[in-house]
Enzyme design. Structure first.
Site, PDB file in Angstrom:
ATOM      1  CG  HIS A  55      -3.120  -6.802   9.332  1.00 27.56           C
ATOM      2  ND1 HIS A  55      -2.982  -5.058   8.619  1.00 27.56           N
ATOM      3  CD2 HIS A  55      -1.832  -6.788   9.043  1.00 27.56           C
ATOM      4  CE1 HIS A  55      -2.236  -5.303   9.173  1.00 27.56           C
ATOM      5  NE2 HIS A  55      -0.681  -5.316   9.578  1.00 27.56           N
ATOM      6  CD  GLU A  69      -7.213  -4.665  10.477  1.00 30.84           C
ATOM      7  OE1 GLU A  69      -5.967  -4.926   9.740  1.00 30.84           O
ATOM      8  OE2 GLU A  69      -7.106  -3.383  10.368  1.00 30.84           O
ATOM      9  CG  ASP A  98      -4.905  -6.241   4.657  1.00 41.02           C
ATOM     10  OD1 ASP A  98      -4.402  -6.998   5.907  1.00 41.02           O
ATOM     11  OD2 ASP A  98      -5.002  -4.975   3.921  1.00 41.02           O
ATOM     12  NE  ARG A 119      -3.617  -0.042   2.738  1.00 38.26           N
ATOM     13  CZ  ARG A 119      -3.488  -0.527   3.811  1.00 38.26           C
ATOM     14  NH1 ARG A 119      -3.119   0.214   5.117  1.00 38.26           N
ATOM     15  NH2 ARG A 119      -4.438  -2.010   3.674  1.00 38.26           N
ATOM     16  CG  HIS A 139      -0.893  -3.170   4.183  1.00 39.92           C
ATOM     17  ND1 HIS A 139      -1.229  -4.230   3.744  1.00 39.92           N
ATOM     18  CD2 HIS A 139      -1.499  -2.898   5.365  1.00 39.92           C
ATOM     19  CE1 HIS A 139      -2.571  -4.667   4.082  1.00 39.92           C
ATOM     20  NE2 HIS A 139      -2.544  -4.254   5.667  1.00 39.92           N
TER      21      HIS A 139
END
Length: 269
Positions: free
Chosen positions: A243, A240, A158, A106, A151
């Site tokens: 994740h 999460e 994810d 990301r 990320h």
């Protein structure tokens, strides 16, 4: 003759100065996107069988619009993370499953987009699905949004598990009625994933991987993902279920900002 020549020279100088001033900003604004380090790869070149549903390229996310820096539906990872994910895929395929990634590398510009959205307390367009119980003013304090993301280092993803053969998932239509991400599977937005108890990116304690209220088949599905990946060097973020980070990270202290596109991968197809 001398006066005329001087006047001409003055006019030429003035025009040259004006031209320089006019073109300087254009030259300064001409920038080139940064490239990925050589050890970043497209996951599809390491394992083309892993499904990819890159949510941040679409408006179906907690912001409600495509996120800055996502230009292709492409999972990019460091090569060690991609190779470890390939090994996990081989294990799961023997059991009749496949991995599906929602997000991988990301860029920092995408994280900055999240931060701007979180600071706009009047924007609640996607609250009904992604954070029904959370006051948006607490997103930073509660850890749902941060100014840096693992990320951006390239070894975090994810992901979820899908049964084989994978059923197609219908597209999201902006403006459609929103259903809470923790609703029963039959009620929430459809996903071909195994039932993990919540949807992806659900800002709610029920999304915590080992939340004691998640039991039965939902808990078993989470543990299948967790145990498979942890056996191969991945570490789960407890808040999460989707994740995971591959360790050791090749770039533990770097936060990259090259866009999600094949052109970012220097010298690679």
């Amino acid at each position: 003759m001398t006066r005329l020549s001087g006047a001409v020279r003055g006019l030429v100088t003035a025009l040259a100065t004006l031209l320089a001033v006019t073109t300087a900003p254009t030259t300064a604004q001409a920038t080139t996107d940064p490239k990925a380090p050589d050890d970043f790869v497209a996951l599809s070149t390491v394992d083309p069988t892993i499904l990819q549903e890159i949510r941040y390229l679409t408006p179906h996310n907690f912001v409600g619009e495509p996120i800055d820096g996502y230009r292709q539906a492409l999972c990019i990872l460091t090569r060690p993370a991609a190779q470890a994910l390939h090994r996990a895929q081989l294990r799961l395929r023997r059991q009749g499953y496949t991995l599906k990634v929602y997000d991988c590398y990301r860029p920092q510009r995408a994280v900055d987009h999240f931060v701007r959205w979180a600071e706009d307390l009047d924007d609640h367009a996607m609250k009904g699905e992604f954070y029904p119980h959370v006051d948006k003013s607490r997103l930073f304090e509660d850890g749902y949004i941060a100014e840096k993301s693992g990320h951006s280092r390239g070894s975090t993803m994810d992901l979820t598990i899908v049964g084989i053969p994978a059923r197609p998932t219908r597209p999201y239509h902006p403006g459609e009625p929103l259903v809470p991400c923790y609703a029963p599977r039959a009620a929430r937005f459809p996903d071909n994933s195994l039932d993990m108890g919540t949807g992806f990116d659900c800002f709610d304690p029920l999304a915590h991987t080992l939340d004691p209220r998640v039991q039965g088949r939902q808990r078993a599905n989470r543990l299948l993902l967790k145990n498979t990946l942890e056996d191969l060097g991945f570490v789960n973020l407890a808040e999460e279920w989707w994740h995971y980070t591959f360790t050791p990270e090749p770039h533990p202290d770097s936060y990259f900002d090259f866009p999600v596109t094949r052109k970012s991968l220097t010298g690679r197809p």
